[in-house]
Design a protein around this motif. Structure first.
Motif, PDB file in Angstrom:
ATOM      1  N   LYS A   1       0.823  -1.219   0.000  1.00  0.00           N
ATOM      2  CA  LYS A   1       0.000   0.000   0.000  1.00  0.00           C
ATOM      3  C   LYS A   1       0.855   1.266   0.000  1.00  0.00           C
TER       4      LYS A   1
ATOM      5  N   ARG B   1      -7.172   3.823  -7.999  1.00  0.00           N
ATOM      6  CA  ARG B   1      -7.234   2.416  -8.384  1.00  0.00           C
ATOM      7  C   ARG B   1      -8.679   2.063  -8.691  1.00  0.00           C
ATOM      8  N   GLU B   2      -8.836   1.123  -9.599  1.00  0.00           N
ATOM      9  CA  GLU B   2     -10.174   0.622  -9.911  1.00  0.00           C
ATOM     10  C   GLU B   2     -10.774  -0.014  -8.660  1.00  0.00           C
ATOM     11  N   ALA B   3     -12.089   0.057  -8.550  1.00  0.00           N
ATOM     12  CA  ALA B   3     -12.781  -0.593  -7.435  1.00  0.00           C
ATOM     13  C   ALA B   3     -12.588  -2.102  -7.545  1.00  0.00           C
ATOM     14  N   PHE B   4     -12.496  -2.735  -6.407  1.00  0.00           N
ATOM     15  CA  PHE B   4     -12.287  -4.180  -6.343  1.00  0.00           C
ATOM     16  C   PHE B   4     -13.282  -4.926  -7.222  1.00  0.00           C
ATOM     17  N   GLU B   5     -14.547  -4.571  -7.108  1.00  0.00           N
ATOM     18  CA  GLU B   5     -15.589  -5.288  -7.859  1.00  0.00           C
ATOM     19  C   GLU B   5     -15.509  -5.062  -9.370  1.00  0.00           C
ATOM     20  N   HIS B   6     -14.726  -4.075  -9.805  1.00  0.00           N
ATOM     21  CA  HIS B   6     -14.542  -3.857 -11.246  1.00  0.00           C
ATOM     22  C   HIS B   6     -13.438  -4.729 -11.834  1.00  0.00           C
ATOM     23  N   ILE B   7     -12.588  -5.265 -10.988  1.00  0.00           N
ATOM     24  CA  ILE B   7     -11.460  -6.046 -11.516  1.00  0.00           C
ATOM     25  C   ILE B   7     -11.537  -7.529 -11.155  1.00  0.00           C
ATOM     26  N   VAL B   8     -12.576  -7.919 -10.408  1.00  0.00           N
ATOM     27  CA  VAL B   8     -12.668  -9.300  -9.939  1.00  0.00           C
ATOM     28  C   VAL B   8     -14.043  -9.872 -10.248  1.00  0.00           C
ATOM     29  N   SER B   9     -14.061 -11.087 -10.737  1.00  0.00           N
ATOM     30  CA  SER B   9     -15.301 -11.857 -10.821  1.00  0.00           C
ATOM     31  C   SER B   9     -14.966 -13.304 -10.490  1.00  0.00           C
ATOM     32  N   TYR B  10     -15.924 -14.009 -10.007  1.00  0.00           N
ATOM     33  CA  TYR B  10     -15.731 -15.416  -9.660  1.00  0.00           C
ATOM     34  C   TYR B  10     -16.526 -16.288 -10.611  1.00  0.00           C
TER      35      TYR B  10
END
Length: 180
Positions: A8, A167-176
């Motif tokens: 960080k 930084r991009e939001a977490f939910e914009h860069i991750v999918s399951y």
């Protein structure tokens, strides 16, 4: 520091104190880089540490000439580290061909990131530099055919504390389990 704190806190530093970096700290960063994993354990890297002011000045005249002049800020860093690569082992080159992925560049990235994170952990600032005249930089060091300076890392005690970049939001860069 804890690892997430180091991650960080890591920033691209472009202003450095006029203070030499101890070789022990440089070597700790290099050891972190050396321990990085690589495809087929090919370890396709070599680091040239440029900490002699006269050598650094002459190198910078070549590496940051012409259209690369916008990177001249790196001249003020007490240390520049040139990351030299080769194409990797025979087995990793086969993987490169079939996957159309240059694994040696991925390996360089992993190794370089180990370096800059260890530097941050030691209180040093770094800036990863890809905008340089590689041809002139390689001629400066008389690199053999097949070797290339992929990037530089400016290293020193920071004279600035840059703010975090967005930084991009977490939910914009991750999918399951599916691409969203």
């Amino acid at each position: 520091m804890e690892l997430m704190d180091v991650i960080k806190a890591r920033r691209s530093v472009r202003k450095y104190q006029d203070k030499p970096v101890e070789r022990e700290k440089i070597n700790e960063c290099l050891e972190a880089a050396r321990l990085a994993p690589s495809a087929c354990n090919s370890q396709p890297w070599h680091y040239i540490v440029i900490d002699d002011p006269k050598v650094k000045e002459a190198f910078c005249k070549e590496a940051f000439s012409g259209v690369y002049a916008m990177t001249k800020f790196a001249e003020a860093a007490p240390v520049l580290v040139a990351a030299v690569s080769d194409r990797g082992s025979f087995t990793s080159r086969i993987g490169n061909f079939f996957r159309r992925t240059e694994f040696y560049l991925v390996d360089q990235g992993i190794s370089g990131e180990h370096f800059v994170l260890r530097a941050r952990d030691l209180g040093l600032g770094t800036c990863w530099i890809g905008w340089l005249n590689s041809d002139k930089a390689e001629k400066f060091f008389k690199l053999p055919k097949g070797k290339k300076i992929e990037h530089l890392i400016a290293l020193g005690y920071p004279a600035e504390d840059p703010a975090p970049r967005p930084r991009e939001a977490f939910e914009h860069i991750v999918s399951y389990n599916e691409y969203k």
